[in-house]
Scaffold this active site. Sequence first.
Site, short mmCIF file in Angstrom:
data_model
loop_
_atom_site.label_atom_id
_atom_site.label_comp_id
_atom_site.label_asym_id
_atom_site.label_seq_id
_atom_site.Cartn_x
_atom_site.Cartn_y
_atom_site.Cartn_z
N GLU A 1 21.20 32.55 24.49
CA GLU A 1 21.57 31.35 25.25
C GLU A 1 22.82 30.74 24.62
OE1 GLU A 1 20.76 29.39 28.03
OE2 GLU A 1 22.33 28.11 27.20
N ARG B 1 12.91 18.18 35.77
CA ARG B 1 13.34 19.49 35.24
C ARG B 1 13.16 19.60 33.73
NH1 ARG B 1 17.32 22.71 38.15
NH2 ARG B 1 17.41 21.92 40.24
N ARG C 1 23.23 12.47 42.41
CA ARG C 1 21.83 12.56 42.02
C ARG C 1 21.45 11.31 41.26
NH1 ARG C 1 21.58 18.77 39.86
NH2 ARG C 1 19.49 18.94 40.65
N ASP D 1 19.90 32.59 39.79
CA ASP D 1 21.15 32.14 40.40
C ASP D 1 22.31 33.11 40.15
OD1 ASP D 1 19.97 29.88 41.42
OD2 ASP D 1 21.43 28.48 40.57
N ALA E 1 15.14 27.75 42.74
CA ALA E 1 14.41 28.00 41.50
C ALA E 1 13.15 28.81 41.78
CB ALA E 1 14.05 26.68 40.83
P1 FAD Z 1 20.63 28.13 35.28
O1 FAD Z 1 19.65 27.04 35.32
O2 FAD Z 1 22.05 27.82 35.61
O3 FAD Z 1 20.57 28.74 33.82
C1 FAD Z 1 21.55 29.61 33.32
C2 FAD Z 1 21.48 29.60 31.79
O4 FAD Z 1 22.39 30.59 31.31
C3 FAD Z 1 21.91 28.27 31.20
O5 FAD Z 1 20.99 27.90 30.20
C4 FAD Z 1 23.29 28.56 30.63
O6 FAD Z 1 23.60 27.77 29.51
C5 FAD Z 1 23.16 30.04 30.27
N1 FAD Z 1 24.45 30.77 30.27
C6 FAD Z 1 25.40 30.74 31.24
N2 FAD Z 1 26.42 31.56 30.92
C7 FAD Z 1 26.09 32.14 29.73
C8 FAD Z 1 26.74 33.09 28.90
N3 FAD Z 1 27.94 33.65 29.21
N4 FAD Z 1 26.12 33.48 27.74
C9 FAD Z 1 24.91 32.96 27.39
N5 FAD Z 1 24.24 32.04 28.15
C10 FAD Z 1 24.83 31.64 29.31
N6 FAD Z 1 15.56 24.92 43.51
C11 FAD Z 1 14.27 24.76 43.89
O7 FAD Z 1 13.49 25.74 43.89
N7 FAD Z 1 13.80 23.54 44.28
C12 FAD Z 1 14.59 22.42 44.30
O8 FAD Z 1 14.12 21.32 44.62
C13 FAD Z 1 15.97 22.56 43.93
N8 FAD Z 1 16.81 21.50 43.94
C14 FAD Z 1 18.11 21.67 43.60
C15 FAD Z 1 18.99 20.57 43.69
C16 FAD Z 1 20.34 20.71 43.37
C17 FAD Z 1 21.28 19.55 43.53
C18 FAD Z 1 20.82 21.98 42.91
C19 FAD Z 1 22.28 22.17 42.54
C20 FAD Z 1 19.96 23.08 42.83
C21 FAD Z 1 18.61 22.94 43.19
N9 FAD Z 1 17.72 24.02 43.14
C22 FAD Z 1 16.42 23.86 43.52
C23 FAD Z 1 18.16 25.34 42.67
C24 FAD Z 1 17.77 25.57 41.22
O9 FAD Z 1 18.18 24.46 40.44
C25 FAD Z 1 18.40 26.84 40.66
O10 FAD Z 1 18.17 27.91 41.55
C26 FAD Z 1 17.84 27.22 39.29
O11 FAD Z 1 17.81 26.11 38.41
C27 FAD Z 1 18.69 28.33 38.67
O12 FAD Z 1 18.12 28.74 37.47
P2 FAD Z 1 18.79 29.91 36.62
O13 FAD Z 1 17.96 30.05 35.40
O14 FAD Z 1 19.06 31.10 37.45
O15 FAD Z 1 20.24 29.34 36.24
#
Ligand code: FAD
Length: 435
Positions: free
Chosen positions: A41, A124, A205, A321, A334
């Site tokens: 991370e 969250r 937000r 994502d 999510a």
């Molecule tokens: P992220 O949470 O972006 O995590 C990525 C991680 O990778 C981070 O910790 C980051 O630091 C790390 N990282 C990035 N690049 C690197 C690198 N090069 N090297 C090492 N580490 C790295 N979804 C729902 O299901 N319900 C909801 O109600 C909802 N509401 C939302 C509201 C808003 C306004 C938004 C924008 C999104 C919402 N979502 C919701 C979508 C949801 O938030 C995301 O789909 C989810 O949080 C993505 O999780 P993730 O782990 O894929 O990515």
Amino acid sequence: MSQEQSTKTKNFEVAIVGGGIAGLTLAIALYHRKVPITIYEQAPQFGEIGAGVSFSPNAVQAMKICHTGVYQAFEKVCTRNEWPSKSKVWFDYLDGYRGPKDERETQESVFTILSELGQNGVHRARFLDEIVKLVPQDICRFGKRLATITESPDKKLVMHFEDGTTAEADAVIGCDGIKSRVRQIIVGPHHPSAHPSYTHKYAYRGLAPMKDAIAAIGEERAMNSCMHMGPNAHLLTFPVDHGNTLNMVAFKTNSEPWPDPQRLTRRATREDALKDYEGFGPNVMKLLNLTKPELDVWAIFDLGDNPPPTYSKGRLCIAGDAAHATSPHHGAGAGLCIEDSAVMAELLADELVSEPGHLEAVFATFTAERKERGEFLVQSSRFIGDCYEWRAPGIGRDFAKIEAEIIKRNSIISNVDVGKMCEHARSELGKRLDR
Ligand code: FAD
């Protein structure tokens, strides 16, 4: 196979890049299936922003498949609609707009969308704090921002981090979010899907103490989830923090470009939000007035214009994502991340998968099983966000049509059997591995 049944440790090492909801749920699911993993991370610790996120029934099924602890963590911090009569309500949809000659003091509900689990919001950061407890510290590496990946002479993948260090693994899964470096490495830095694009929606937000929200708009609207619709903007609210806090997300659409695509947030003020919602009715304005004077605005980017052509290349793969970053209008991004984790964990834990040579087939199967659903969510979320703002072609402000579209599309997302999805994926993997 279930998490309890897998007993043999695998003869390969998996690296997970990124510890958000996707990376952590995957790590938990794999760790408890005895698949050797390390999480890298970039941040100094795991962390989430202090906003709300809600989960649909498919996400809750997927939590249970990943590990019962993930589901228990969710139940521990989850807040549902406060009124028992609203326990199956996903959102009450309201006409949030007040035209120039409209004297209404409140906006009534125009339709209600139900869900098997109703609305269930979590804060969250609190959800993350709970699931982090399921991840042993010795499999986490912090301050590791992935720069690139090469291959060593003995066929290991070598991750190069921006701090100058390296680490090896047999496979790398990028759970590194919307700006995924692993996606860029898979598709190439100049491929259109290497970068997300702006959806021309942004969101303010805010969180407000529930007692203030009740004083402003009354118990029914404050204590239960609501979607206030209107032209080119919509405001959604649901209770979090066991009913002590109201989570608000106020979206706005306009044709202006986002000022700096490198930064997904910018500073704004409550006055900006009130200006963006000019013409909306009293409830919406009262809610916006509960936000802090200084606000962050979040640009809504997604992969809708340029979906990645594949989720994997050899022993590199993306999930969450990184693979299907979506606008949030279905509230399911999510949830799909957690589905990915369930499917990926079941594939990697399959008894047929025992050596590094099997990993490419696992990732090819994952792509084949997950890509269509990921792309559907991204496109459908864009469309439904426009429905809430009376701008969807052929739908406009026709509430019956908006309702029908939500029901149809929510059903595709929620009315699935995630266990069967995993079984199907494993059976397809079996064909690739000549079972
Ligand atoms: P992220 O949470 O972006 O995590 C990525 C991680 O990778 C981070 O910790 C980051 O630091 C790390 N990282 C990035 N690049 C690197 C690198 N090069 N090297 C090492 N580490 C790295 N979804 C729902 O299901 N319900 C909801 O109600 C909802 N509401 C939302 C509201 C808003 C306004 C938004 C924008 C999104 C919402 N979502 C919701 C979508 C949801 O938030 C995301 O789909 C989810 O949080 C993505 O999780 P993730 O782990 O894929 O990515």
